[in-house]
Design a protein around this motif. Structure first.
Motif, PDB file in Angstrom:
ATOM      1  N   HIS A  12       0.869  -1.389   0.163  1.00 28.28           N
ATOM      2  CA  HIS A  12      -0.018   0.170   0.132  1.00 28.28           C
ATOM      3  C   HIS A  12       0.772   1.252  -0.068  1.00 28.28           C
ATOM      4  N   ASP A  13       2.114   1.243   0.497  1.00 31.76           N
ATOM      5  CA  ASP A  13       3.101   2.184   0.523  1.00 31.76           C
ATOM      6  C   ASP A  13       3.418   2.576  -0.865  1.00 31.76           C
ATOM      7  N   PHE A  14       3.717   1.609  -1.661  1.00 34.02           N
ATOM      8  CA  PHE A  14       3.984   1.838  -3.064  1.00 34.02           C
ATOM      9  C   PHE A  14       2.876   2.228  -3.847  1.00 34.02           C
ATOM     10  N   VAL A  15       1.804   1.685  -3.561  1.00 35.45           N
ATOM     11  CA  VAL A  15       0.485   2.291  -4.410  1.00 35.45           C
ATOM     12  C   VAL A  15       0.202   3.525  -3.957  1.00 35.45           C
ATOM     13  N   PRO A  21      -5.619   6.016 -10.021  1.00 38.04           N
ATOM     14  CA  PRO A  21      -7.176   6.160  -9.534  1.00 38.04           C
ATOM     15  C   PRO A  21      -7.766   4.539  -9.839  1.00 38.04           C
ATOM     16  N   ASN A  22      -7.042   3.527 -10.463  1.00 36.76           N
ATOM     17  CA  ASN A  22      -7.579   2.210 -10.384  1.00 36.76           C
ATOM     18  C   ASN A  22      -7.655   1.464  -9.123  1.00 36.76           C
ATOM     19  N   ALA A  23      -8.605   0.742  -8.958  1.00 35.52           N
ATOM     20  CA  ALA A  23      -8.962   0.057  -8.072  1.00 35.52           C
ATOM     21  C   ALA A  23      -7.689  -1.137  -8.004  1.00 35.52           C
ATOM     22  N   LEU A  24      -7.382  -1.279  -6.652  1.00 33.92           N
ATOM     23  CA  LEU A  24      -6.259  -2.087  -6.518  1.00 33.92           C
ATOM     24  C   LEU A  24      -6.903  -3.651  -6.085  1.00 33.92           C
ATOM     25  N   VAL A  25      -6.112  -4.563  -6.975  1.00 32.56           N
ATOM     26  CA  VAL A  25      -6.217  -5.859  -6.656  1.00 32.56           C
ATOM     27  C   VAL A  25      -4.907  -6.580  -5.958  1.00 32.56           C
ATOM     28  N   ASN A  26      -5.147  -6.762  -4.871  1.00 33.30           N
ATOM     29  CA  ASN A  26      -3.789  -6.939  -3.955  1.00 33.30           C
ATOM     30  C   ASN A  26      -3.696  -8.424  -3.641  1.00 33.30           C
ATOM     31  N   THR A  27      -2.651  -9.285  -4.322  1.00 33.76           N
ATOM     32  CA  THR A  27      -2.611 -10.698  -4.021  1.00 33.76           C
ATOM     33  C   THR A  27      -1.445 -10.857  -3.114  1.00 33.76           C
ATOM     34  N   VAL A  28      -0.812  -9.759  -2.725  1.00 36.35           N
ATOM     35  CA  VAL A  28       0.689  -9.965  -2.029  1.00 36.35           C
ATOM     36  C   VAL A  28       0.450  -9.846  -0.287  1.00 36.35           C
ATOM     37  N   GLY A  29      -0.726  -9.297   0.012  1.00 42.42           N
ATOM     38  CA  GLY A  29      -0.825  -9.042   1.491  1.00 42.42           C
ATOM     39  C   GLY A  29      -0.699  -7.631   1.937  1.00 42.42           C
ATOM     40  N   ASP A  30      -1.091  -7.264   3.064  1.00 44.76           N
ATOM     41  CA  ASP A  30      -1.122  -6.087   3.442  1.00 44.76           C
ATOM     42  C   ASP A  30       0.038  -5.562   4.310  1.00 44.76           C
ATOM     43  N   GLU A  31       0.742  -6.553   4.979  1.00 45.23           N
ATOM     44  CA  GLU A  31       1.895  -6.288   5.698  1.00 45.23           C
ATOM     45  C   GLU A  31       3.213  -5.951   5.235  1.00 45.23           C
ATOM     46  N   SER A  42      13.775 -14.724  -7.247  1.00 50.86           N
ATOM     47  CA  SER A  42      13.275 -14.675  -6.124  1.00 50.86           C
ATOM     48  C   SER A  42      11.771 -14.277  -6.571  1.00 50.86           C
ATOM     49  N   MET A  43      10.901 -14.484  -5.965  1.00 49.95           N
ATOM     50  CA  MET A  43       9.461 -13.788  -6.213  1.00 49.95           C
ATOM     51  C   MET A  43       9.534 -12.237  -5.614  1.00 49.95           C
ATOM     52  N   ALA A  44       9.239 -11.390  -6.456  1.00 50.29           N
ATOM     53  CA  ALA A  44       9.096 -10.202  -6.064  1.00 50.29           C
ATOM     54  C   ALA A  44       7.737  -9.457  -6.387  1.00 50.29           C
ATOM     55  N   ALA A  45       7.303  -8.307  -5.601  1.00 45.00           N
ATOM     56  CA  ALA A  45       5.885  -7.612  -5.884  1.00 45.00           C
ATOM     57  C   ALA A  45       6.123  -6.829  -7.044  1.00 45.00           C
ATOM     58  N   VAL A  46       5.254  -6.951  -7.835  1.00 44.69           N
ATOM     59  CA  VAL A  46       5.246  -6.201  -9.083  1.00 44.69           C
ATOM     60  C   VAL A  46       3.981  -5.606  -9.153  1.00 44.69           C
ATOM     61  N   GLU A  50      -4.302  -4.835 -14.952  1.00 47.71           N
ATOM     62  CA  GLU A  50      -4.952  -5.837 -15.441  1.00 47.71           C
ATOM     63  C   GLU A  50      -6.583  -5.529 -15.710  1.00 47.71           C
ATOM     64  N   GLY A  51      -6.804  -5.289 -16.922  1.00 47.62           N
ATOM     65  CA  GLY A  51      -8.263  -4.577 -17.244  1.00 47.62           C
ATOM     66  C   GLY A  51      -8.033  -3.303 -16.498  1.00 47.62           C
ATOM     67  N   VAL A  52      -9.132  -2.942 -15.958  1.00 45.08           N
ATOM     68  CA  VAL A  52      -9.421  -1.636 -15.297  1.00 45.08           C
ATOM     69  C   VAL A  52      -8.674  -1.505 -13.712  1.00 45.08           C
ATOM     70  N   HIS A  53      -8.155  -2.728 -13.484  1.00 44.09           N
ATOM     71  CA  HIS A  53      -7.706  -2.570 -12.070  1.00 44.09           C
ATOM     72  C   HIS A  53      -6.034  -2.433 -12.250  1.00 44.09           C
ATOM     73  N   LEU A  54      -5.671  -2.009 -10.917  1.00 49.24           N
ATOM     74  CA  LEU A  54      -4.228  -2.180 -10.774  1.00 49.24           C
ATOM     75  C   LEU A  54      -3.943  -3.336  -9.852  1.00 49.24           C
ATOM     76  N   LEU A  55      -3.070  -4.106 -10.398  1.00 47.32           N
ATOM     77  CA  LEU A  55      -2.831  -5.719  -9.684  1.00 47.32           C
ATOM     78  C   LEU A  55      -1.338  -5.614  -9.246  1.00 47.32           C
ATOM     79  N   ALA A  56      -1.402  -6.057  -7.862  1.00 45.46           N
ATOM     80  CA  ALA A  56      -0.053  -6.314  -7.085  1.00 45.46           C
ATOM     81  C   ALA A  56       0.134  -7.654  -7.072  1.00 45.46           C
ATOM     82  N   ALA A  57       1.037  -8.193  -7.534  1.00 40.37           N
ATOM     83  CA  ALA A  57       1.289  -9.635  -7.491  1.00 40.37           C
ATOM     84  C   ALA A  57       2.660 -10.052  -7.153  1.00 40.37           C
TER      85      ALA A  57
END
Length: 226
Positions: A12-15, A21-31, A42-46, A50-57
């Protein structure tokens, strides 16, 4: 650019810094991510659209086309060639941001020839860093495919950052990062952004950190040296 990233804020700090303005779809968690020492593969948050959404994965850092049988995944792509070369052709349209707090480079230590001195590089203003990236991505909430991954675009470091390295990530200011992600941005404009509008060297600072970061198993916070 060396192959080590630091990514410790919460998504959420990055977002919030991106201010899209896009609604966030967050699949990496809030912590807080607390990934102080991320090596390649390694797996990194990117972040990506994705469509009209901003995706964090979480996505694997590193990619290669399935026809490349002889090399390891590449983690970086030279911005001068990426848009027109054959290697990254299939993923050039799939733009993303690697949202990080800094990255590491190593230089020879004249006082300790057997070891290199790591430096952390970050923005002078302390804000999140948005690295222009491209990749192969699975749909939201789907299991990542074996071929998924992303690479960070790199540019000439204009003589080097304190002679640390001759390449650096293409870092975008938030307004340009939003334009980079947008599906409405033509490929030609995206290439212009990456080639000509990345943050200049003067936006960054760098300092020595404890050599313990050289061990990828040391995943805790890096320590600056006096």
């Amino acid at each position: 650019m060396c192959g080590r990233l630091s990514q410790y804020r919460g998504i959420h700090d990055f977002v919030d810094a991106l201010s899209m303005p896009n609604a966030l779809v967050n699949t990496v968690g809030d912590e807080p991510l607390n990934r102080y020492n991320l090596p390649p593969t390694s797996m990194a948050a990117v972040l990506r659209c994705e469509g009209v959404h901003l995706l964090a994965a979480d996505v694997r850092w590193g990619w290669k086309p399935n026809w490349d049988k002889g090399t390891a995944r590449r983690i970086n792509a030279r911005v001068e060639k990426v848009a027109h070369g054959p290697y990254f052709r299939q993923i050039w349209p799939h733009r993303a941001l690697a949202a990080i707090d800094g990255w590491f480079e190593w230089v020879a230590d004249p006082d300790d020839p057997k070891h290199k001195q790591p430096y952390l590089i970050r923005l002078k203003n302390g804000e999140p860093i948005f690295c222009a990236s491209i990749g192969q991505f699975s749909p939201p909430h789907a299991e990542p495919a074996a071929d998924d991954g992303f690479v960070i675009l790199t540019a000439d470091a204009e003589g080097g950052m304190v002679d640390i390295h001759d390449r650096r990530p293409v870092v975008l200011a938030p307004d340009l990062a939003e334009e980079w992600l947008s599906h409405d941005t033509p490929k030609e404009r995206a290439e212009e952004i990456a080639l000509l509008q990345g943050c200049p060297v003067q936006c960054f600072e760098w300092f020595k950190v404890d050599k313990a970061v050289g061990n990828v198993r040391n995943g805790g916070p890096w320590r600056p040296l006096e």
